[in-house]
Design an enzyme around this catalytic site. Structure first.
Site, mmCIF file in Angstrom:
data_model
loop_
_atom_site.group_PDB
_atom_site.id
_atom_site.type_symbol
_atom_site.label_atom_id
_atom_site.label_comp_id
_atom_site.label_asym_id
_atom_site.label_seq_id
_atom_site.Cartn_x
_atom_site.Cartn_y
_atom_site.Cartn_z
ATOM 1 N N LYS A 477 0.885 -1.171 0.000
ATOM 2 C CA LYS A 477 0.000 0.000 0.000
ATOM 3 C C LYS A 477 0.917 1.214 0.000
ATOM 4 C CE LYS A 477 -3.651 2.182 2.777
ATOM 5 N NZ LYS A 477 -4.459 2.009 4.002
ATOM 6 N N ASP A 479 1.316 4.889 0.281
ATOM 7 C CA ASP A 479 0.534 6.026 0.776
ATOM 8 C C ASP A 479 1.258 7.351 0.509
ATOM 9 O OD1 ASP A 479 -1.537 7.290 2.068
ATOM 10 O OD2 ASP A 479 -1.287 6.248 3.968
ATOM 11 N N ASP A 541 -10.563 7.347 2.665
ATOM 12 C CA ASP A 541 -10.446 6.935 4.073
ATOM 13 C C ASP A 541 -11.821 6.809 4.702
ATOM 14 O OD1 ASP A 541 -7.764 6.757 4.102
ATOM 15 O OD2 ASP A 541 -7.385 8.599 5.225
HETATM 16 C C1 DGJ Z 1 -3.794 7.349 5.300
HETATM 17 C C2 DGJ Z 1 -4.442 6.203 4.602
HETATM 18 O O1 DGJ Z 1 -5.417 6.650 3.725
HETATM 19 C C3 DGJ Z 1 -5.001 5.244 5.642
HETATM 20 O O2 DGJ Z 1 -5.692 4.193 5.015
HETATM 21 C C4 DGJ Z 1 -3.878 4.723 6.492
HETATM 22 O O3 DGJ Z 1 -3.016 3.953 5.719
HETATM 23 C C5 DGJ Z 1 -3.129 5.888 7.127
HETATM 24 N N1 DGJ Z 1 -2.733 6.862 6.157
HETATM 25 C C6 DGJ Z 1 -1.921 5.413 7.851
HETATM 26 O O4 DGJ Z 1 -1.172 6.426 8.356
#
Ligand code: DGJ
Length: 733
Positions: A477, A479, A541
């Site tokens: 993932k 980010d 989110d």
């Molecule tokens: C933002 C992401 O969108 C969340 O899903 C998660 O991974 C957090 N960051 C973690 O810090």
């Protein structure tokens, strides 16, 4: 197909449903003639162009030709500085201060297939026979620069793509102030502009506005394509609906600052432009260098917004996304973020994975907090070394235990960022993106690494590669949680994106079988550029089922459901504090790339059994849900209801999701949803209950009672109800 009318110097591109025609104007620049429903080719289209009448106030292009003024012409790639006062597609600052350019037709080439764009993501072909590309070479002799405009038609697809490349062969450097990916002049302005706007947790809400005289645009200045505006825009006729009417969609294959603009002039001409945002952008092009614009994708549909979406979906799924996972069913994952946040240890993670495995999950994703001293969001980004206090056996040890549970291990990174409280910052403070004499702004307690630096890019690739190998990682993932500020130069934002693309190219080709999911606090960088490297994106989110209806509905305008991460989470929801049933949370997440994000260990056996059934339903129907044709039926932006469906390519099966947002007291006793995309004369079995022909289901609709909980006095709430319908072609032996 690409046709050329030599005599009038007209170019006619055709795809499955559309024609696109432009020509060389009398001053040698390119003029636009037609973009719309496919028409037959003829060897002369000049009768469609009437010379404008001499208007009062006309500024003639040259004294030899007093009736010729660019203002009166629909153009193909307008330049700044002479007789067109609208927004240009190109603006170049020259050593003598001039910003005028005059690119005239020089030659053209027709190429079988589609050449790659150097350094930038784009749609592609696997066989040259899939597409044809027309490259027009234009020259500005005064500054000795060549401009190449490339157009690709995919033949069997309802899309065209475009890009522009500028080459400086002159003696002096040129400063590019603007170089759009596309510009088209439409003959009228009877359109609505449609775009996807939002914010964190509220991504991709559909916005529509009537086009008016003057300029209307959406853009990003944040260094990322952004949650605020997506690099997509459409213009549609006012009576266009989901299933009928004309619409033109434009999408940019780019992850940075962009603009998408509609300018309506005093002759009612609508000029659409799209490309890198000229705001706070410039690029010095030295002698011998060239600059490549991102690719723009253009879709025309007469079959409404669903028609447009289908063309985008199939192109994005099949010829923008790449690699091992492109055509493979994606694993059902469980992510620990909302289950534990930063507070976990190996035992806790393994306990979740163990439970999840028995319920049918296939991939365990360890989110933020596994490295450095990361026990909150204020430290350690950049220090990609495992935290032994939480994971005493390292990533290897954890991976082993997860694999013993029959699950794969996925890992979270935020590679582009650096915390002030990190070893990396203490060692390399100069790696941070910023301006020396200005204080750095902090976003989520972090700074941005300067990806324009080769050493920074090398560090990221090296560190990530080590961790991926150590943990035998199957999924990443990726980010990115803050936007750019204190940007050192007008070149930086674009150079950063080029740097990011280079890193992604290296990492993804080094680990071809790892599934990458992109994320930017949810959908803050959900665009075609990222999709080229990572076939799925965490859509938001916000995991609340009700808010997700709008987010997923809006996202689906451009992006296929397989590309949108969608998770079932706990109640009350962590973003909205809303409580909804497990049914609706699953029923919404089914129409995305399905996963869970909650502490599965704390649920009662009965609930876990229900979860197991939801997971198994998704797995049984995964191929259909991930690769079928997604059709929007009822918009949550327009009513209290939402429905959508996915139909298999051969139309033999479909799954329909129906959602009622607020309970509707004493309403319609026979609810109905009119389906779409089925075969009219095929007999289908609906939910194993009754048989009906496609034409009945599409015209009379599925008729059903209020959702079950509706009349029950025990129901805690009559809001937020949903139903899933499974439709299957009847086969009699
Ligand atoms: C933002 C992401 O969108 C969340 O899903 C998660 O991974 C957090 N960051 C973690 O810090």
């Amino acid at each position: 197909m690409i046709y050329l009318n030599e005599k009038n110097r007209e170019f006619h591109l055709q795809n499955k449903n559309a024609s696109y025609i432009f020509y060389v104007m009398e001053n040698g620049q390119l003029g636009q003639l037609y973009y719309g429903k496919k028409i037959k080719h003829r060897d002369d289209f000049s009768h469609f162009f009437k010379k404008p009448k001499y208007g009062v106030g006309i500024i003639a292009h040259t004294k030899e030709n007093p009736a010729f003024s660019l203002e009166y012409y629909k153009q193909e790639y307008p330049s700044y500085g002479t007789t067109d006062f609208r927004k240009p597609a190109i603006k170049l600052l020259q050593k003598n201060g001039s910003r005028i350019s005059n690119f005239t037709y020089d030659s053209h080439t027709i190429i079988e297939g589609k050449p790659k764009l150097i350094g930038l993501p784009s749609s592609y072909v696997e066989e040259n026979s899939e597409a044809m590309t027309l490259e027009i070479k234009l020259v500005d002799k005064t500054i000795n620069c060549n401009l190449y405009l490339s157009y690709t038609t995919f033949g069997e697809r309802e899309v065209f793509t475009r890009n522009a490349r500028l080459e400086n062969n002159g003696q002096e450097e040129i400063i590019i102030e603007n170089l759009m990916s596309l510009s088209i002049d439409f003959p009228d302005y009877d359109y609505e502009m449609l775009h996807l706007s939002g914010a964190w947790g509220r991504e991709k809400h559909i916005k529509e506005r009537i086009l008016e005289k003057g300029v209307q645009y959406i853009d990003s200045t944040r260094g990322a394509s952004s949650a605020q505006q997506n690099p997509f825009m459409a213009i549609k006729r006012k009576d266009t609906t989901e299933n009928q009417g004309e619409v033109y969609g434009f999408s940019l294959v780019y992850s940075g600052n962009f603009i998408a603009q509609a300018e309506v002039d005093h002759f009612d001409v609508t000029r659409i432009t799209m490309g890198i945002n000229p705001f706070d952008f410039s690029w010095t092009l030295n002698t011998g260098d060239s600059f490549q614009s991102p690719e723009a994708i253009m879709v025309y549909s007469q079959e409404g917004l669903n028609g447009m979406s289908h063309s985008f979906h199939s192109l994005l799924r099949e010829r923008v996304a790449r690699g091992f996972w492109r055509d493979r069913e994606r694993p059902v994952l469980i992510n620990n973020w909302e289950a534990t946040y930063f507070d976990f240890n190996e035992d806790k993670l393994v306990a979740i994975a163990k439970e999840a495995s028995t319920l049918g999950f296939e991939l365990f994703v360890l989110d933020d907090g596994w490295f450095g001293e990361r026990n909150g969001d204020n430290s350690s980004l950049g220090d990609w070394l495992v935290n032994r206090k939480k994971l005493p056996n390292g990533l290897e040890g954890l991976a082993k235990k997860i694999q013993e549970e029959n699950m794969k291990l996925g890992l979270w990174f935020e590679p582009e960022m650096i915390s002030e409280n990190s070893e990396l910052f203490r060692k390399n403070p100069h790696w941070v993106l910023g301006v020396d004499n200005r204080t750095l702004s902090l976003g989520r307690n972090q700074y941005i690494l300067d990806l324009t630096k080769e050493e920074v890019r090398a560090y990221i690739v090296e560190e990530l590669s080590k961790r991926l190998k150590e943990g035998n990682i199957s999924y990443v993932k990726w980010d990115m949680n803050r936007n750019m500020t204190e940007i050192p130069s007008k070149e930086t934002a674009h150079k950063y994106i080029l740097g990011l693309y280079e890193i992604l190219e290296r990492i993804t080709s080094q680990f071809p079988e790892v599934l990458f999911e992109s994320c930017a606090s949810g959908g803050g960088r959900f665009d075609l550029g990222m999709l080229y490297y990572m076939p799925q994106t965490w859509a938001s989110d916000n995991t609340d089922a009700i808010d997700r209806l709008k987010i997923q509905y809006g996202t689906s305008l451009v992006y296929p459901t397989i590309s949108m991460g969608a998770h079932v989470s706990d109640i009350p929801n962590h973003q909205t504090a809303r409580s909804t049933s497990l049914d609706i949370r699953n029923h919404v997440a089914y129409f995305g790339n399905f996963g869970y994000e909650l502490d599965i260990t704390k649920y009662a056996d009965e609930t876990k059994e229900e979860m197991k059934n939801f997971v198994s339903f998704y797995k049984e129907n995964r191929k259909l849900l991930q690769f079928g044709n997604f059709i929007r039926l009822q918009s949550p932006f327009k009513s209290n209801y939402c429905s959508w469906m996915t139909v298999s390519k051969d139309k033999s099966e479909a799954i329909v999701g129906y959602y009622e947002i607020l309970g509707d007291t004493n309403s319609e006793y026979n609810k109905k949803i009119k389906l779409s995309g089925l075969e009219e004369n095929t007999l289908y079995l609906v939910n194993n209950e009754y048989e009906a022909y496609g034409d009945e289901l599409m015209n009379m609709g599925i008729v059903f009672d209020q959702p079950d909980r509706y009349y029950s006095y025990e129901a805690k709430s009559r809001d937020f109800t949903s139903k899933i319908f499974k439709i299957k072609k009847v086969v009699r032996f």
